[in-house]
Design an enzyme around this catalytic site. Structure first.
Site, PDB file in Angstrom:
ATOM      1  N   MET A 136       0.900  -1.261   0.071  1.00  0.00           N
ATOM      2  CA  MET A 136      -0.243  -0.058   0.139  1.00  0.00           C
ATOM      3  C   MET A 136       1.040   1.356   0.002  1.00  0.00           C
ATOM      4  O   MET A 136       1.680   1.522   0.733  1.00  0.00           O
ATOM      5  CB  MET A 136      -0.848   0.087   1.138  1.00  0.00           C
ATOM      6  CG  MET A 136      -1.874  -1.054   1.391  1.00  0.00           C
ATOM      7  SD  MET A 136      -2.911  -0.998   2.791  1.00  0.00           S
ATOM      8  CE  MET A 136      -1.640  -1.591   4.026  1.00  0.00           C
ATOM      9  N   ILE A 179       2.170  -5.258   8.152  1.00  0.00           N
ATOM     10  CA  ILE A 179       3.173  -5.078   8.349  1.00  0.00           C
ATOM     11  C   ILE A 179       3.527  -3.465   8.004  1.00  0.00           C
ATOM     12  O   ILE A 179       3.071  -2.695   6.930  1.00  0.00           O
ATOM     13  CB  ILE A 179       4.038  -5.724   7.280  1.00  0.00           C
ATOM     14  CG1 ILE A 179       4.016  -7.239   7.436  1.00  0.00           C
ATOM     15  CG2 ILE A 179       5.525  -5.414   7.350  1.00  0.00           C
ATOM     16  CD1 ILE A 179       4.537  -8.084   6.402  1.00  0.00           C
ATOM     17  N   GLY A 187       1.403   4.082   4.654  1.00  0.00           N
ATOM     18  CA  GLY A 187       2.123   3.192   3.935  1.00  0.00           C
ATOM     19  C   GLY A 187       2.632   2.130   4.500  1.00  0.00           C
ATOM     20  O   GLY A 187       3.265   1.961   5.858  1.00  0.00           O
ATOM     21  N   SER A 188       2.316   0.961   4.032  1.00  0.00           N
ATOM     22  CA  SER A 188       2.568  -0.196   4.744  1.00  0.00           C
ATOM     23  C   SER A 188       2.334  -1.581   3.639  1.00  0.00           C
ATOM     24  O   SER A 188       2.214  -1.313   2.508  1.00  0.00           O
ATOM     25  CB  SER A 188       1.778  -0.477   5.662  1.00  0.00           C
ATOM     26  OG  SER A 188       0.265   0.133   5.627  1.00  0.00           O
ATOM     27  N   ARG A 189       2.144  -2.697   4.268  1.00  0.00           N
ATOM     28  CA  ARG A 189       1.903  -3.966   3.296  1.00  0.00           C
ATOM     29  C   ARG A 189       0.939  -4.876   4.195  1.00  0.00           C
ATOM     30  O   ARG A 189       0.911  -4.972   5.346  1.00  0.00           O
ATOM     31  CB  ARG A 189       3.219  -4.516   3.208  1.00  0.00           C
ATOM     32  CG  ARG A 189       3.309  -5.801   2.606  1.00  0.00           C
ATOM     33  CD  ARG A 189       4.608  -6.247   2.014  1.00  0.00           C
ATOM     34  NE  ARG A 189       5.026  -7.383   2.263  1.00  0.00           N
ATOM     35  CZ  ARG A 189       6.247  -7.962   2.457  1.00  0.00           C
ATOM     36  NH1 ARG A 189       7.103  -7.216   2.014  1.00  0.00           N
ATOM     37  NH2 ARG A 189       6.384  -9.263   2.490  1.00  0.00           N
TER      38      ARG A 189
END
EC number: 4.1.1.65
Length: 232
Positions: A101, A159, A189-191
């Site tokens: 993301m 994450i 911002g991440s995953r």
């Protein structure tokens, strides 16, 4: 007509964003008092903050067996990997699908499939770029194990990334979830990693754009081979 146009741009906002938008708006008012051009910069930042915390309605497919994307973003990795040890799901590798993301994606996270949460485990860590493979191991994360109606399990891991500094999870062990139901978010911002049950192939390709709660990631009942794709 005007109302329809406004509804295209104005979306519901996640509760976590209200305090941030209020802070940005307050600072913007002060900036206008200091110097008008600074105030307009504040307006742009306030609008961006609202946009980041948007929480749009999603139309989730309800057919039994479908696994949907838990996040907006782009598929960055598809590979075998052992789920986080803290979930107690064993040492055998499962197919992991990672959705990255960016700061421009909606960051509300949704359950990939309906079931019961059997474990929630938070682990502090680094804040490496979430698109890197090693982010799954090294970065701050929050992992969920979900038991399906047929007894199989799926893992979902939030994450943190290079910019993200806060993982939010609204569920606990024993919480029932519906497919596409909101369960948390990650700020800035991440995953999201999804670990598929044995024998289930992903129906997406690396580079594919995903919509949380809508894009079908896999199908428990499908015998279709793993898909491949190419940018056009």
């Amino acid at each position: 007509m005007a109302i329809d146009m406004l509804s295209t741009f104005i979306k519901p906002m996640h509760r976590e964003g209200k305090k941030f938008v209020a802070i940005f708006a307050g600072v913007t008012l002060l900036l206008f008092l200091i110097w008008e051009p600074l105030g307009w910069i504040g307006v742009l930042l306030t609008v961006w903050c609202y946009y980041f915390f948007r929480d749009p309605v999603r139309i989730t497919p309800t057919r039994e067996g479908l696994i949907v994307s838990p996040a907006d973003g782009v598929v960055s990795l598809i590979e075998p990997a052992v789920p986080p040890a803290e979930l107690g799901m064993g040492p055998e590798p499962m197919t992991r699908v990672s959705v990255f993301m960016s700061v421009f994606d909606c960051h509300v996270n949704r359950a990939p499939i309906g079931g019961t949460v059997t474990a929630v485990a938070y682990r502090p860590g680094k804040f490496l770029n979430a698109s890197l493979d090693k982010a799954s191991v090294d970065n701050e994360r929050n992992a969920l194990a979900i038991r399906l109606a047929d007894g199989r399990q799926i893992a979902v891991v939030q994450i943190a990334g290079l910019v993200a500094r806060r993982i939010l999870c609204d569920v606990k062990e024993g919480t029932p979830l519906l497919t596409g139901e909101r369960f948390g978010m990650i700020r800035f911002g991440s995953r999201l990693d999804v670990y598929l049950p044995e024998g289930v192939e992903p129906l997406v390709s690396i580079g594919q754009v995903m919509t949380s709660g809508e894009t079908v990631l896999a199908d428990l009942t499908s015998t279709e081979a793993r898909r491949s794709g190419a940018a056009r």
